[in-house]
Enzyme design. Structure first.
Site, PDB file in Angstrom:
ATOM      1  N   HIS A 197       4.724  -8.530  -4.748  1.00  0.00           N
ATOM      2  CA  HIS A 197       3.358  -8.802  -4.255  1.00  0.00           C
ATOM      3  C   HIS A 197       2.951 -10.245  -4.513  1.00  0.00           C
ATOM      4  O   HIS A 197       2.239 -10.513  -5.489  1.00  0.00           O
ATOM      5  CB  HIS A 197       2.362  -7.865  -4.958  1.00  0.00           C
ATOM      6  CG  HIS A 197       2.471  -6.446  -4.529  1.00  0.00           C
ATOM      7  ND1 HIS A 197       1.679  -5.896  -3.546  1.00  0.00           N
ATOM      8  CD2 HIS A 197       3.303  -5.456  -4.933  1.00  0.00           C
ATOM      9  CE1 HIS A 197       2.003  -4.629  -3.364  1.00  0.00           C
ATOM     10  NE2 HIS A 197       2.992  -4.334  -4.199  1.00  0.00           N
ATOM     11  N   GLU A 252       0.690 -11.786  -3.179  1.00  0.00           N
ATOM     12  CA  GLU A 252      -0.776 -11.910  -3.070  1.00  0.00           C
ATOM     13  C   GLU A 252      -1.471 -11.586  -4.387  1.00  0.00           C
ATOM     14  O   GLU A 252      -2.662 -11.783  -4.526  1.00  0.00           O
ATOM     15  CB  GLU A 252      -1.298 -11.011  -1.926  1.00  0.00           C
ATOM     16  CG  GLU A 252      -1.421  -9.524  -2.224  1.00  0.00           C
ATOM     17  CD  GLU A 252      -0.085  -8.777  -2.258  1.00  0.00           C
ATOM     18  OE1 GLU A 252       0.979  -9.421  -2.186  1.00  0.00           O
ATOM     19  OE2 GLU A 252      -0.126  -7.542  -2.389  1.00  0.00           O
ATOM     20  N   CYS A 299       6.071  -5.374   0.277  1.00  0.00           N
ATOM     21  CA  CYS A 299       6.204  -4.046  -0.319  1.00  0.00           C
ATOM     22  C   CYS A 299       6.176  -2.963   0.767  1.00  0.00           C
ATOM     23  O   CYS A 299       7.108  -2.864   1.550  1.00  0.00           O
ATOM     24  CB  CYS A 299       5.173  -3.861  -1.412  1.00  0.00           C
ATOM     25  SG  CYS A 299       5.678  -2.633  -2.615  1.00  0.00           S
ATOM     26  N   GLY A 353       0.880  -1.163   0.000  1.00  0.00           N
ATOM     27  CA  GLY A 353       0.000   0.000   0.000  1.00  0.00           C
ATOM     28  C   GLY A 353       0.913   1.206   0.000  1.00  0.00           C
ATOM     29  O   GLY A 353       1.850   1.287  -0.778  1.00  0.00           O
ATOM     30  N   GLU A 354       0.682   2.120   0.909  1.00  0.00           N
ATOM     31  CA  GLU A 354       1.549   3.290   1.028  1.00  0.00           C
ATOM     32  C   GLU A 354       2.134   3.261   2.435  1.00  0.00           C
ATOM     33  O   GLU A 354       1.388   3.397   3.411  1.00  0.00           O
ATOM     34  CB  GLU A 354       0.701   4.545   0.761  1.00  0.00           C
ATOM     35  CG  GLU A 354       1.484   5.813   0.739  1.00  0.00           C
ATOM     36  CD  GLU A 354       2.671   5.765  -0.217  1.00  0.00           C
ATOM     37  OE1 GLU A 354       2.494   5.333  -1.381  1.00  0.00           O
ATOM     38  OE2 GLU A 354       3.784   6.130   0.203  1.00  0.00           O
ATOM     39  N   SER A 355       3.435   3.076   2.523  1.00  0.00           N
ATOM     40  CA  SER A 355       4.025   2.853   3.850  1.00  0.00           C
ATOM     41  C   SER A 355       3.807   4.035   4.785  1.00  0.00           C
ATOM     42  O   SER A 355       3.600   3.862   5.984  1.00  0.00           O
ATOM     43  CB  SER A 355       5.512   2.518   3.735  1.00  0.00           C
ATOM     44  OG  SER A 355       6.180   3.420   2.905  1.00  0.00           O
ATOM     45  N   ARG A 379      13.289   3.177  -0.814  1.00  0.00           N
ATOM     46  CA  ARG A 379      11.885   3.202  -1.275  1.00  0.00           C
ATOM     47  C   ARG A 379      11.810   3.618  -2.731  1.00  0.00           C
ATOM     48  O   ARG A 379      12.679   4.330  -3.221  1.00  0.00           O
ATOM     49  CB  ARG A 379      11.080   4.223  -0.464  1.00  0.00           C
ATOM     50  CG  ARG A 379      10.698   3.745   0.909  1.00  0.00           C
ATOM     51  CD  ARG A 379       9.861   4.811   1.598  1.00  0.00           C
ATOM     52  NE  ARG A 379       8.528   4.920   1.022  1.00  0.00           N
ATOM     53  CZ  ARG A 379       7.782   6.017   1.107  1.00  0.00           C
ATOM     54  NH1 ARG A 379       8.231   7.103   1.693  1.00  0.00           N
ATOM     55  NH2 ARG A 379       6.578   6.029   0.577  1.00  0.00           N
ATOM     56  N   ILE A 393       5.357  -3.179  -7.813  1.00  0.00           N
ATOM     57  CA  ILE A 393       4.566  -1.952  -8.000  1.00  0.00           C
ATOM     58  C   ILE A 393       5.176  -0.844  -7.144  1.00  0.00           C
ATOM     59  O   ILE A 393       5.108  -0.898  -5.920  1.00  0.00           O
ATOM     60  CB  ILE A 393       3.087  -2.177  -7.591  1.00  0.00           C
ATOM     61  CG1 ILE A 393       2.484  -3.350  -8.371  1.00  0.00           C
ATOM     62  CG2 ILE A 393       2.280  -0.902  -7.819  1.00  0.00           C
ATOM     63  CD1 ILE A 393       1.136  -3.825  -7.847  1.00  0.00           C
ATOM     64  N   ARG A 394       5.788   0.125  -7.776  1.00  0.00           N
ATOM     65  CA  ARG A 394       6.493   1.201  -7.042  1.00  0.00           C
ATOM     66  C   ARG A 394       7.267   0.597  -5.867  1.00  0.00           C
ATOM     67  O   ARG A 394       7.159   1.037  -4.717  1.00  0.00           O
ATOM     68  CB  ARG A 394       5.497   2.267  -6.552  1.00  0.00           C
ATOM     69  CG  ARG A 394       4.910   3.080  -7.689  1.00  0.00           C
ATOM     70  CD  ARG A 394       3.872   4.081  -7.212  1.00  0.00           C
ATOM     71  NE  ARG A 394       4.372   4.943  -6.137  1.00  0.00           N
ATOM     72  CZ  ARG A 394       5.113   6.026  -6.323  1.00  0.00           C
ATOM     73  NH1 ARG A 394       5.446   6.407  -7.535  1.00  0.00           N
ATOM     74  NH2 ARG A 394       5.520   6.731  -5.301  1.00  0.00           N
TER      75      ARG A 394
HETATM   76  N1  GLN Z   1       6.008   2.829  -2.763  1.00  0.00           N
HETATM   77  C1  GLN Z   1       5.245   2.351  -1.653  1.00  0.00           C
HETATM   78  C2  GLN Z   1       5.840   2.779  -0.325  1.00  0.00           C
HETATM   79  O1  GLN Z   1       7.017   2.927  -0.173  1.00  0.00           O
HETATM   80  C3  GLN Z   1       5.127   0.850  -1.657  1.00  0.00           C
HETATM   81  C4  GLN Z   1       4.316   0.386  -2.831  1.00  0.00           C
HETATM   82  C5  GLN Z   1       3.542  -0.862  -2.594  1.00  0.00           C
HETATM   83  O2  GLN Z   1       3.361  -1.309  -1.465  1.00  0.00           O
HETATM   84  N2  GLN Z   1       3.050  -1.412  -3.668  1.00  0.00           N
HETATM   85  O3  GLN Z   1       5.099   2.952   0.579  1.00  0.00           O
END
Ligand code: GLN
Length: 192
Positions: free
Chosen positions: A171, A173, A78, A46-48, A105, A134-135
């Site tokens: 990921h 999942e 992630c 998600g977004e850390s 990151r 993903i990112r």
């Molecule tokens: N870029 C996100 C972060 O550092 C991680 C991306 C993800 O969990 N898919 O929070």
């Protein structure tokens, strides 16, 4: 076995679905009291920054830290991996700091923000694992008891283990390959 999935933000529903396919009890965790009696915990992608802030607001940070130090098996994927780490470039929220790994990151440039690649993960056997990025962050360094389990061709670490803590930059999942979650359940059950 009862596995909690931190459900503050991000890809928690997908982890719950995979755990149910593997026939374990999967429980969403939003409050500190929901951490009681778990045999393992998953911190999703998600977004850390958001997940870290919500964990602080709901008093989960200190409790998860304490449980991790006491040996609770935790899988972080992630953003979840970012939060498990001790050293992170460019994160403005307190991480759990329970794994002795250094994270960078958003380590891939715009062109490669999201990609899929086959990974060699020896602990899962010979068949390559579908790595969905993903990112994604990368693991720059593992120290102490932390060990890197998989790398990209350029040497960047993308999975690590430290005792019962497991982290992946990708990921698992989002694939139909259940081996990474099975490996976590084997660690949680003391089989690996
Ligand atoms: N870029 C996100 C972060 O550092 C991680 C991306 C993800 O969990 N898919 O929070």
């Amino acid at each position: 076995m009862r596995i909690g999935v931190l459900a503050s933000q991000g890809a928690f529903a997908e982890h719950i679905a995979i755990l149910r396919q593997l026939e374990v009890e999967a429980l969403p965790v939003r409050l500190a009291r929901e951490l009681a009696g778990l045999d393992g915990l998953i911190i999703p992608g998600g977004e850390s920054t958001s997940i870290g802030r919500l964990m602080l607001t709901y008093q989960l940070t200190a409790e998860v830290k304490k449980l991790a130090r006491g040996g609770l098996p935790i899988l972080g994927t992630c953003a979840g991996m970012v939060l498990l780490a001790s050293r992170i470039s460019d994160l403005d929220v307190e991480p759990l700091g329970v794994m002795d790994i250094t994270i960078s990151r958003n380590a891939f440039g715009r062109q490669r923000e999201s990609f899929e690649t086959e990974l060699s993960i020896p602990v899962l056997g010979e068949k390559p694992f579908p790595g969905v990025f993903i990112r994604a962050p990368i693991i720059k360094e593992a120290n102490g008891r932390a060990e890197i389990l998989a790398r990209l061709a350029d040497g960047s670490g993308v999975a690590a283990r430290q005792d019962k803590l497991l982290a992946a930059a990708f990921h698992p999942e989002l694939t139909s390959d259940l081996r990474f979650h099975q490996y976590f359940l084997d660690i949680a059950a003391g089989r690996k």
